[in-house]
Design an enzyme around this catalytic site. Structure first.
Site: not given
Ligand code: IVH
Length: 785
Positions: A36, A81, A123, A321, A418, A445
């Site tokens: 800081d 995705s 993830k 997942k 009650c 109560c």
């Molecule tokens: S890889 C082509 N790695 O999950 C690969 N995604 O459904 C692209 N996410 O939109 C994603 N942790 O927001 C990757 N370790 C990770 C991740 C990750 C979270 C999310 C990300 C992406 C979605 C994929």
């Protein structure tokens, strides 16, 4: 370059280094205060020389004026995705497709197949972000959007503390797009919601929504105040290859200052991936952030290229997942439960739904304010969330799905248990002497122990192990005793007869005798246990101990005025009022009287503790009156000038003006013009006299307890006594017992099986006692086992 420019550059380099050590390496090398100081030095220099401010300076993370809209950004390489797997079979199919796609030998039942190398990462549950670096400088940040076009959130990402504004080291490609997740830690989320609630703002349903809502703010100054974090998981556009594996890429990015996951691992073959999934799954609740699964990626970049893409998903990666922690269901009804203190709280009855693998049919709604905040109606479709071990919660109403016959939630006028009247009390917040009635309300109560629900809870608490410790009386038996009218107050336990007990379900001759013996054995509780057992709202074990230790007798605890109670460590005005009104209540007084009549002998030290009795001064006393606009400094001036409470109360205007400025002088006179304030102050002062705590009372020699001010740590297993007993004994000598070892620890008691705490104690060269030596220490101080 002049001296100022040089210093500015030096400071920036040093601060960048510390940021890197803190956020990326997790190894801070200087205390926060020093950081800081450097930061403020840089800020001051930049304020004096605004022409020297650059956009990569660590001071530039504060956000700037609000935008009217985000502009659009096209992703050169689409942000894709991932395919999902929810079970082992799908994961094995994925691995088979990868193996086949790479033309590697397939295994059979006896194994023998090629083991593909996969990277494993959690993830994170946040939102995907792209960061563009040109010649090592952050030039753009963008959301994923639809994968092809996203929003330009450059100003917002610059406020995220662990996103480097410029890369460290050297050798980065001239153009480098980093991809990763912006998220909010569980702790950051809790803190944010607490602040939002206090400020009357909107709260967020989960860390993901909080992260998204915070990052996509047109006013980036708001983003700057939100606890956002970034974790890098890949690259997009890049002018030249970095490494030939995914993990190699991430490690190189880390060296350039990018935060990457600490959980990143390499797995050889699918079985190791499944082990990783199980391991993280077990640790999911204790991770500091929320995850919704794990991501596996083929580690070799050449293999990734060979496998390529299918539609919008890579063939070389998959998300495995966890079962979802949020589900939709229907709110069938809201019922009301009555707690130990009479609070009538709403509980949601839901159409049963499986959330994260467990069927949920009920969820807590906390209080009516929560019902109002959610805008909940019976018949609504709601989002239920079950995270970790916490009780399922209703996080949101899906208003679009509200049926026409939805009904409002109404608090019953009569207690559902009650039939007594349900009283509505405004929440009163006491802060700095000003009582503010906040919007919320509590419903209670009024039946007290005449209400079966309150009575049962009160007795269950009274007999519990940490209270009166009456063994052999479970919840079911308490319910039976109450339902059959044998017990109408905790005091009635002491009048139970063998015939009554033996007739209870589950009791035989021996267990009845044991229970009666346990009841008799409980007749000599310590004062702290007894206070805790009474179940005063907001008084947990620690506060009970403080009350007992400081005031020394039940009479004083019962008589203590709120003002006097606030001299106790960690007792605020709010709790002080709870304690005082508990003992003011005639019903509670009667229960205590009855208990004593049944022969309860409370073990107390009889004396006021020396540290407590020495804690008053006139200045401090005046400060505690919380006279509006008079702080500790003003209070001290009054004390110095007038020397007594009476003289302050009766001071004339001129004298008062000599001590204080006009506004404060007025405030003091106005305060004491109110009769109730005068009376309260005088009563509190009189009580300090009665307790021998008055600043004019002759002080006892403050020869605190032998271990006062010392912190002890207990680790490993103890054989001669339980940890709780050891803790009690140490506390009776004035010691504090902590859970972790630090340089400030006075002594560590290590029993067999002691692990990291003992190692740390030895590293720090602390005093360590084994159990034998500890017992000798205790007996040496007159503490019997
Ligand atoms: S890889 C082509 N790695 O999950 C690969 N995604 O459904 C692209 N996410 O939109 C994603 N942790 O927001 C990757 N370790 C990770 C991740 C990750 C979270 C999310 C990300 C992406 C979605 C994929």
């Amino acid at each position: 370059m002049n001296a100022v420019e040089t210093r500015i550059l030096e400071l920036r380099t040093e601060l960048d280094q510390h940021n890197y050590r803190y956020h990326v390496l997790d190894e801070p090398s200087i205390p926060d205060a020093e950081y800081d100081r450097l930061f403020h030095e840089l800020k001051a220099l930049e304020e004096q020389h605004p022409e020297l401010v650059t956009s990569d300076s660590p001071t530039q993370r504060v956000g700037s004026v609000a935008l009217s809209a985000f502009s659009q950004v096209r992703h050169e390489i689409p942000m894709l995705s991932l395919g999902n797997a929810f079970d082992e079979t799908t994961m094995r199919e994925f691995d088979r497709r990868v193996t086949e796609g790479l033309d590697l030998p397939m295994g059979d039942l006896l194994g023998g197949g090629a083991a593909v190398e996969y990277s494993c990462e959690p993830k994170l549950d946040g939102l995907a972000v792209s960061l563009l670096y040109q010649d090592g400088m952050l030039v753009r940040g963008a959301t994923r959007g639809d994968g092809t076009t996203g929003e330009d959130i450059s100003v917002n990402v610059r406020t995220v503390r662990n996103i480097p504004l410029k890369l460290q080291g050297s050798g980065w490609p001239p153009l480098l797009e980093v991809r990763g997740e912006v998220y909010m830690s569980k702790a950051g989320f809790e803190r944010l919601n607490a602040t939002q609630l206090e400020a009357g703002g909107k709260t967020f349903a989960n860390p993901r929504n909080a992260a998204a809502g915070s990052l996509r703010q047109l006013d980036s100054r708001i983003t700057a105040n939100r606890p956002l974090e970034f974790c890098c998981y890949g690259i997009g556009q890049v002018t030249s290859d970095i490494a030939d594996t995914h993990i190699g890429n991430l490690k190189q990015l880390k060296a350039w200052g990018m935060p990457i996951s600490r959980e990143l691992k390499l797995a050889h073959g699918i079985d190791e991936c499944l082990d990783y999934y199980r391991d993280i799954g077990e640790r999911r609740d204790s991770l500091p952030y929320e995850i919704d699964g794990v991501v596996f990626k083929v580690n070799s970049i050449a293999s990734q290229r060979e496998l390529g893409f299918r539609a919008r998903e890579p063939r070389w990666a998959i998300a495995h997942k966890f079962p979802a922690s949020e589900e939709l269901t229907e709110l069938l009804d809201v019922e009301f439960q009555v707690g130990r203190t009479g609070a009538v709280t709403p509980v949601a009855r839901l159409k049963p739904v499986k959330v994260a693998g467990v069927t949920v049919a009920n969820a807590t709604l906390h209080n009516m304010d929560e019902v109002a905040r959610l805008g909940l109606m019976i018949g609504d479709t709601v989002i239920i969330r079950r995270a970790g071990d916490v009780i399922p919660q209703v996080v949101q109403v899906v208003t679009e799905r509200r049926p026409d016959n939805a009904r409002p939630v109404e608090v019953p006028q009569q207690c559902p248990v009650c039939g007594s009247h349900v009283e509505r009390t405004q929440l009163i917040k006491r802060s700095k002497g000003r009582e503010t009635v906040s919007e919320g309300a509590v419903y209670r109560c009024v039946g007290r122990l005449a209400c079966g629900a309150q009575l049962k809870q009160a007795i269950i608490h009274f007999v519990s192990r940490r209270a009166m410790d009456i063994e052999g009386l479970g919840e079911k038996s308490v319910e039976q005793l109450v339902d059959e009218g044998l017990v109408g107050s905790p005091a009635d336990l002491y009048a139970l007869t063998f015939e009554q007990v033996v007739d209870l379900e589950g009791f035989a001759e021996l267990s009845s005798r044991n229970l009666l013996a346990a009841i008799v054995d409980s007749k000599k509780p310590s004062l702290a246990r007894f206070i805790y057992a009474l179940g005063i709202p907001d008084v947990g074990e620690e506060t009970a101990k403080v009350l007992a230790r400081s005031l020394g007798s039940l009479e004083r605890v019962q008589a203590a005025l709120p003002h006097v109670l606030t001299y106790l460590p960690d007792v605020g005005l709010e709790v002080a009022h709870e304690i005082h009104s508990f003992f003011e209540d005639p019903h509670n007084r009667q229960v205590i009287k009855d208990l004593l009549r049944h022969g309860l002998q409370i073990q107390d030290q009889g004396e006021l503790s020396a540290e407590f009795s020495a804690s008053t001064t006139l200045g401090g006393f005046l400060d505690k009156l919380h006279i509006p606009s008079v702080g500790p400094g003003g209070a001290q001036k009054l004390a110095d000038k007038f020397g007594s409470l009476e003289a302050v109360m009766d001071a004339d205007w001129l004298d008062m003006r000599q001590a204080l400025p006009e506004k404060q002088a007025n405030a003091v006179r106005e305060f004491f013009a109110i009769a109730a304030n005068r009376e309260q102050a005088l009563a509190a002062e009189q009580q300090l006299r009665d307790f021998g705590m008055h600043w004019q009372s002759e002080k006892k020699v403050v020869e605190g307890l032998p271990e006062a001010g010392h912190t002890w740590v207990l680790t490993g297993s103890l054989e001669l006594m339980s940890r709780d007993v050891a803790k009690d004994k140490l506390e009776s000598l004035g010691a504090k017992v902590a859970g972790s070892v630090s340089a400030k620890t006075h002594c560590v008691v290590a029993g067999p099986g002691a692990g990291s705490k003992l190692t740390k104690a030895n590293e720090l060269g602390l005093k360590v006692l084994d159990e034998q030596a500890f017992v000798e220490f205790l007996t040496g101080h007159g503490v019997a086992l």
